[in-house]
Design a protein around this motif. Structure first.
Motif, short mmCIF file in Angstrom:
data_model
loop_
_atom_site.label_atom_id
_atom_site.label_comp_id
_atom_site.label_asym_id
_atom_site.label_seq_id
_atom_site.Cartn_x
_atom_site.Cartn_y
_atom_site.Cartn_z
N UNK A 20 22.78 -19.14 56.04
CA UNK A 20 23.46 -19.45 57.30
C UNK A 20 22.66 -18.93 58.48
N UNK A 21 22.45 -19.73 59.53
CA UNK A 21 21.71 -19.24 60.70
C UNK A 21 22.58 -18.30 61.53
N UNK A 22 21.93 -17.34 62.17
CA UNK A 22 22.65 -16.37 62.99
C UNK A 22 23.21 -17.04 64.23
N UNK A 23 24.42 -16.63 64.63
CA UNK A 23 25.03 -17.10 65.87
C UNK A 23 25.49 -15.89 66.65
N UNK A 70 17.15 -16.96 62.52
CA UNK A 70 17.29 -15.92 61.50
C UNK A 70 18.46 -16.32 60.60
N UNK A 71 18.31 -16.19 59.27
CA UNK A 71 19.37 -16.63 58.35
C UNK A 71 19.81 -15.48 57.44
N UNK A 72 21.08 -15.55 56.99
CA UNK A 72 21.56 -14.54 56.06
C UNK A 72 21.10 -14.88 54.65
N UNK A 73 21.57 -14.05 53.68
CA UNK A 73 21.08 -14.22 52.31
C UNK A 73 21.51 -15.55 51.70
N UNK A 112 37.75 -4.44 44.98
CA UNK A 112 38.12 -4.03 46.34
C UNK A 112 37.09 -4.52 47.36
N UNK A 113 35.86 -4.77 46.91
CA UNK A 113 34.80 -5.26 47.80
C UNK A 113 34.78 -6.79 47.90
N UNK A 114 35.68 -7.45 47.16
CA UNK A 114 35.64 -8.92 47.08
C UNK A 114 35.91 -9.58 48.43
N UNK A 115 35.06 -10.54 48.79
CA UNK A 115 35.27 -11.38 49.97
C UNK A 115 35.11 -12.83 49.54
N UNK A 116 36.23 -13.54 49.51
CA UNK A 116 36.22 -14.94 49.08
C UNK A 116 35.39 -15.78 50.05
N UNK A 117 34.65 -16.73 49.50
CA UNK A 117 33.81 -17.62 50.30
C UNK A 117 32.86 -16.83 51.20
N UNK A 118 32.24 -15.81 50.62
CA UNK A 118 31.36 -14.91 51.38
C UNK A 118 30.23 -15.67 52.08
N UNK A 119 29.72 -16.70 51.39
CA UNK A 119 28.60 -17.46 51.97
C UNK A 119 29.01 -18.23 53.22
N UNK A 120 30.32 -18.52 53.35
CA UNK A 120 30.77 -19.31 54.48
C UNK A 120 31.14 -18.46 55.70
N UNK A 121 31.12 -17.14 55.54
CA UNK A 121 31.42 -16.29 56.69
C UNK A 121 30.33 -16.44 57.74
N UNK A 122 30.67 -16.51 59.04
CA UNK A 122 29.64 -16.63 60.08
C UNK A 122 28.68 -15.44 60.04
N UNK A 123 27.42 -15.72 60.30
CA UNK A 123 26.38 -14.68 60.34
C UNK A 123 26.12 -14.34 61.80
#
Length: 765
Positions: A570-573, A564-567, A480-491
């Protein structure tokens, strides 16, 4: 001709209505078919599509029955779960044949199965009139039900006048054991089928579960078995599936199989399913198409398979697994308190590839014990549930299960779990901690930890969270917590909050990469001195910033974040985040005895901790336009009283009152005043009175824990919030548990607040 058609229609209709298949999937037992019983049927209810006993009367018997006319050349089958150790006064009688709907009638004639008795057995009885004269005609094995939790399937077959009693203590219907046979001609007609429960003490109440009742005529099987499908499990194993259960002696004979092209002599192995067998070939299969021909195999009724039963299959040399091709995807370390999943531990493995993978020789371990997989495999993109071997039946309804012995027991607070291939290479490893739930309610038990995206480079707390599913978890299916392509989500930086005159909290939509957090990534305009990072939250989605100078009154500020980058890097926008400070100091307090101040929030039970500090508090609110001098005001309950000193409350302000020792914990939430002595708040109920300096009662609340209106929040960790201080409604109607995920809203507008509550339309929704 018409008469023949009418007779045939009548005959087939009678056959259909005399059969029974009741799985309770419609959520009731009042139609299709109709059941009736003692206490107008209220002694039973449907729970999770299963029939459960519901009588709360001790030393009693109660029943439920439905019409059934089958009594000869038929079979009866049912599933049940008795969550207790049976005994003489605690039994279940399943009436197969009865000439009365009332199973407590003293004139009843028929046959019944008794589950239990002093010998904890499953036996078949004949009854002629009074129940006390019932005769045991098949005596089952003693001690079968001598367990605290008994799950089983029972089947009785009557062919002619020969009764055969079988039971399967796995509850799956795949491992029946014959209790015995007997010849009896006493009763050859029936009008009803049903359940009669006898219970003694409260220890046995509401612990009888039933499902999958089947009553069907016997039909002679003259159809030979067929080869339904063939597939290669791996380069050395071929799995052959027949369209029905087959005789194991003929199915295990290698001479009955021919593979083209040949892969050398084969050894035949059984599986957990009696219609599926595995061929272990001597030579490794090569990429290409194969044809398997089968002959000489019989079904359980002796029908021999037709000549030239063949099935083709393609084989591609197996894929070699690498790291994270199979991941530890879900962890159920703390099953108590039970939400809706079985109350036993499990972990889930997920094959993230489109290749089937053989697990033979792989190991699963924690820091103290290791399990080695035998001839198991995991299908492409498939899931496997791992649990203790004794708990396998609990999870079979969720998907493919492997029982593990020894089971590496999961520590509630944290453990290190490792999955290795047969060469010892780590394929997946998780060192989880209970802080990963990021929810203090779910942390206390009953909920699984779910991986957000197994393909993400994020690890640790950033990659996991508590299940969102209402049952507590998702064994055998997509998280239920699954998010496909989590790394590609904007930060993004979504918002900020000014916590004090020198402190801000920045809220992020994804976990931040901890190594990227430093003061030089943040810029405030106009400046407020040197910036320092004072904290990063456990879920890595909040960063606290402290400034060396106080924000000036009436200021408008803008915070810019860069690099600032996520885990996952990805740089913050985000656009600059802004906030402002109050323009003018508050007016001097007015000392008056006509002021209106309300008690708006009560935190009587801080344990277990949800998100607020583990200390009691009260919140009061000034709805007026003047700053009120609170010097000499008192707060009391029937046992103690505290006096407010050097205190005031601004217009439209919320003031937090708490014990002196706890003021530092609540200051980040807003203006706080410590009282000594503190009128300790009773968890269940209390009378809280706020009085002015002239002893006039300004506000009084006599709360009770029923006001939470939520059994999850009632045990502690959540505040009571007033819905509308200006409402004329009082008592329970004016309060409810906080909606805020931290457990409460000290120092700010209540999450339960509804403006002009008294003016809302009153409707029956």
């Amino acid at each position: 001709m018409k008469k023949c058609l009418l007779f045939l229609l009548f005959f087939t209709t009678k056959i259909a209505f005399s059969q029974l298949h009741e799985s309770f999937s419609d959520g009731n037992f009042t139609v299709h078919p109709t059941w009736s019983g003692s206490n107008a049927g209220n002694d039973f209810i449907i729970v999770s599509e299963q029939l459960r006993s519901n009588s709360t009367i001790t030393n009693s018997s109660f029943y439920l029955s439905t019409t059934s006319s089958l009594a000869n050349d038929c079979f009866w089958e049912f599933w049940c779960n008795l969550k207790f150790n049976t005994s003489g006064p605690n039994t279940v009688d399943i009436y197969l044949v009865s000439d009365h709907a009332d199973l407590k009638s003293d004139s009843l004639n028929g046959y019944f199965i008794r589950l239990g008795s002093a010998n904890d057995e499953i036996s078949l009885y004949k009854r002629s009139g009074n129940a006390a004269t019932s005769e045991k005609i098949i005596d089952g094995v003693n001690g079968i039900l001598n367990h605290s939790n008994n799950t089983l399937k029972v089947r009785v077959t009557r062919s002619g006048n020969m009764f055969t009693l079988e039971r399967d203590v796995t509850g799956t219907g795949t491992s029946f054991f014959k209790e015995g046979e007997t010849l009896d001609t006493s009763f050859r007609t029936s009008s009803h089928f049903g359940i009669l429960v006898q219970q003694s003490t409260t220890s046995f109440i509401q612990k009888h579960f039933f499902d999958d009742f089947r009553i069907q005529p016997l039909v002679a099987d003259t159809t030979p078995p067929k080869l339904a499908s063939v597939n290669a499990i791996d380069s050395m194993t071929i799995e052959a599936a027949f369209d029905e259960d087959v005789d194991s002696m003929t199915a295990k004979n290698p001479a009955n199989y021919m593979l083209n092209p040949s892969a050398g002599p084969a050894t035949i192995k059984t599986t957990s399913r009696p219609n599926i067998y595995q061929l272990q070939v001597a030579e490794s299969l090569q990429t290409g198409q194969y044809l398997l021909s089968v002959s000489g195999i019989k079904d359980l009724n002796g029908n021999i398979i037709s000549i030239e039963n063949t099935a083709a299959f393609n084989f591609v040399k197996p894929y070699t697994a690498k790291k994270n091709d199979v991941v530890i995807n879900e962890i159920f370390a703390d099953p108590n308190p039970q939400i809706d999943l079985p109350s036993v531990e499990f972990i889930e493995l997920w094959n993230t590839t489109d290749q089937p993978l053989k697990l033979e020789g792989w190991t699963y371990s924690d820091t103290t014990s290791t399990y080695t997989f035998s001839a198991d495999s995991i299908r492409a993109n498939g899931y496997i549930i791992l649990c203790a071997k004794a708990d396998t039946a609990e999870f079979k309804k969720f998907g493919y299960v492997i029982g593990v012995a020894p089971w590496p027991s999961l520590n509630n607070s944290g453990d290190k779990l490792t999955l290795r291939n047969r060469q010892g290479t780590i394929i997946s490893q998780v060192s989880y901690a209970d802080t990963w739930y990021k929810n203090n309610v779910k942390k206390s038990g009953g909920w699984t930890l779910e991986r957000i995206d197994p393909l993400s480079v994020c690890e640790g707390s950033a990659a996991w969270e508590a299940s969102h599913d209402t049952t507590g978890g998702t064994p055998g299916k997509v998280n239920s917590a699954y998010q496909k392509n989590y790394d590609q989500l904007p930060f993004t930086a979504d918002s900020l909050r000014r916590m004090a005159d020198t402190t801000l909290i920045v809220y992020l939509n994804k976990p931040v990469g901890r190594s990227s957090v430093s003061a030089d990534k943040f810029s405030l305009s106009p400046p407020a001195g040197i910036i320092s990072v004072s904290a990063v939250s456990e879920d890595l989605k909040q960063v606290s910033l402290t400034f060396s100078k106080t924000f000036f009154p009436g200021g408008s500020y803008s915070l810019t974040i860069q690099q600032l980058t996520d885990c996952s890097g990805n740089p913050v926008t985000h656009p600059p985040l802004s906030f402002s400070t109050p323009a003018l100091p508050p007016p001097p307090p007015v000392r008056t005895d006509t002021a209106t101040v309300y008690i708006t929030e009560i935190f009587a039970d801080p344990s277990p901790e949800v998100g607020l500090p583990p200390a009691e508090f009260l919140e009061i609110y000034n709805p007026g336009k003047d700053t009120i001098d609170l010097e000499g005001w008192t707060l009391s309950d029937p046992s103690s009283k505290g006096t407010l000193k050097k205190a005031s409350i601004l217009p439209d302000e919320y003031l937090i009152l708490c014990p002196v020792a706890d003021t530092a914990q609540y200051k980040p939430f807003g203006r706080t005043l410590g009282l000594s002595p503190w009128p300790s708040l009773n968890n269940l109920s209390d009378q809280i009175v706020l009085k002015s300096f002239t002893n006039r009662t300004v506000d009084s609340v006599a709360y009770a824990d029923t006001w939470y209106k939520n059994n999850v929040k009632k045990p502690g960790g959540w505040t009571l919030e007033r819905i509308d201080p200006l409402s004329v409604c009082e008592g329970s109607a004016a309060w409810e548990a906080s909606h805020d995920t931290t457990g409460g809203t000290p120092g700010k507008v209540n999450s339960a607040y509804q403006k002009n509550y008294d003016q809302l339309p009153f409707t029956a929704d």
